[in-house]
Design an enzyme around this catalytic site. Structure first.
Site, PDB file in Angstrom:
ATOM      1  CB  CYS A 181      44.428  65.787  25.330  1.00 40.31           C
ATOM      2  SG  CYS A 181      42.480  65.548  25.940  1.00 40.31           S
ATOM      3  CG  HIS A 202      41.366  67.965  28.973  1.00 41.09           C
ATOM      4  ND1 HIS A 202      40.696  68.097  30.158  1.00 41.09           N
ATOM      5  CD2 HIS A 202      40.512  68.112  28.004  1.00 41.09           C
ATOM      6  CE1 HIS A 202      39.266  68.409  29.634  1.00 41.09           C
ATOM      7  NE2 HIS A 202      39.253  68.188  28.260  1.00 41.09           N
TER       8      HIS A 202
END
Length: 440
Positions: A181, A202
């Protein structure tokens, strides 16, 4: 065990997700489970003497250092040691999936808080409880350091000097480390641990990565570093770490689920075929078991051959049991003593179970909907003594999933895939079905 509300159903407008409370405390010391909410851990898959353990779990049970001996040799097998740090604003789904999958694989996972306290409020408001403070880990050696993402969680990890020293030493010694992420860009990049490493993260943080080394992929392995994009890819990320640390066979075992679908004469064929097809497309090991005297089952003139008889199927423990509907079939499911025993054990162990259409009444009669919200076919709703969610096509409450029936079976199966594996795999299955799936 209650499902903790991280599932965003495959079809948000059609599903009703029940959360137990807006703020929950989860101890990181026992086995944590979230995306794989109620799958049996290796230690949980021990069976009574009358039942055999499902063979594919045997290689997963390495909870402590074990001595293997025979007349000639004696070898000690020590579990791999993993550090998962958490801080205020850590993405709880990522943290718990990483912890859960690695523990299922037999690793010794230490969950360490980078905050002064062990109780950490995660990004979604859920409270996670760490095993220890990061300060106790400074002199330990880990086989893997895995950083969950989330904001401001990734920044809290970045600002922890002890964690930076541990992770930098990990990279220097060529031991495994990974981040998902926002953590690759927000945490590892400022520490200088992405140099000459192809990296993903991400989408919102891709612009922070060095352009030449940024890769738009769900998983990127570059030497000792593994990076991934977010909650929807976290299960695959964790399995990749298991494969690198423990081998492909163990990763394959951990990544597969075992699902039982009991059927009988009169069971709704469309529901059976749809659920089996979608789950198998998601690489789930599905066992269709006949409650009749033979494996052949008939409904509305359509004949099917089950994989096993229910007596043989009962020798295994299942991550999920699903009851297809239709009144005639539901009545036969209701009469099966073997199925009743399996469902009772499933509920007692906190593993996932569900039903569609008329078969929701089977769960009700066996006390498996107590304190649970549910839905079912309109013809049986009056039989339900629990809270009925009016108008909902599918309801997920903790480890129980119910659906209205035939017209909702595709959504039901996709919701299960999303619950167990996340949106990335659900979206992949949907594409193969030429089925619209929301971009969440």
């Amino acid at each position: 065990m209650e499902f903790l509300g991280v599932l965003t159903p495959a079809y948000p407008s059609k599903l009703s997700l029940i959360r137990t409370s807006p703020s929950m405390a989860i101890s990181a010391t026992p086995l944590l489970s979230l995306s794989c909410a109620s799958m049996a851990s290796p230690s949980e898959r021990k069976t009574p003497t009358s039942r055999k353990i499902y063979s594919k779990t045997a290689s997963l049970t390495i909870p402590t250092a074990t001595t293997l001996s025979n007349s000639d040799t004696s070898t000690t097998v020590t579990p791999k040691k993993v550090l998962v740090p958490i801080g205020f604003g850590t993405e709880e789904m990522e943290a718990v999936i990483i912890i859960d999958v690695l523990r299922r694989a037999g690793a010794e996972v230490v969950v360490a808080s980078v905050e002064p306290q062990l109780e950490i409020q995660a990004a979604g408001g859920i409270t996670l409880v760490a095993d220890t403070s990061i300060s106790t880990c400074s002199k330990q050696v880990f086989d893997l350091v895995a950083l969950p993402g989330g904001m401001p969680g990734s920044a809290r990890l970045r600002d922890c000097q002890i964690l930076q020293q541990i992770t930098s030493k990990q990279a220097e010694d060529k031991r495994l480390y990974g981040a998902i992420c926002s953590a690759p860009a927000v945490t590892l990049l400022p520490w200088g641990l992405l140099k000459r490493k192809k990296t993903t993260c991400h989408p919102a943080f891709m612009s922070k990565l060095p352009t030449f080394w940024a890769v738009k992929s769900n998983i990127q392995v570059s030497g000792e570093l593994t990076t991934s994009r977010g909650p929807g890819t976290c299960f695959v990320f964790a399995l990749s770490l298991v494969e690198q640390m423990l081998g492909e066979s163990i990763a394959k075992d951990v990544g597969e689920l075992l699902v039982l679908i009991p059927i009988a004469n009169g069971s709704e064929v469309i529901e059976i075929v749809t659920i089996v097809d979608i789950l198998r497309r998601a690489n789930v090991d599905v066992v269709v078991a006949s409650l009749e005297k033979s494996r052949q089952v008939a409904s509305l003139g359509t004949k099917m051959i089950a994989d096993k008889l229910i007596g043989d199927a009962a020798e295994s423990i299942y991550d999920l049991i699903i009851l297809p509907g239709e009144i005639a079939g539901a009545k036969r499911l209701q009469k099966s003593r073997i199925l009743k025993k399996l469902l009772k054990e499933q509920g007692a162990a906190g593993r996932v179970y569900g039903a569609l259409c008329s078969s929701v009444a089977v769960l009700q009669s066996q006390g498996l909907l107590k304190d649970k919200r549910a839905t079912g076919h309109p013809s049986i709703l009056s039989q339900l003594t629990n809270e009925v969610v009016d108008g909902a096509k599918i309801v997920i409450d903790g480890n129980v999933i119910t659906s209205k029936g035939l017209a909702t079976v595709t959504d039901f199966a996709m919701a299960i895939v999303s619950k167990l594996f996340g949106h990335a795999r659900a979206r992949s299955v949907a594409e193969g079905l030429v089925l619209d799936y929301p971009r969440i």
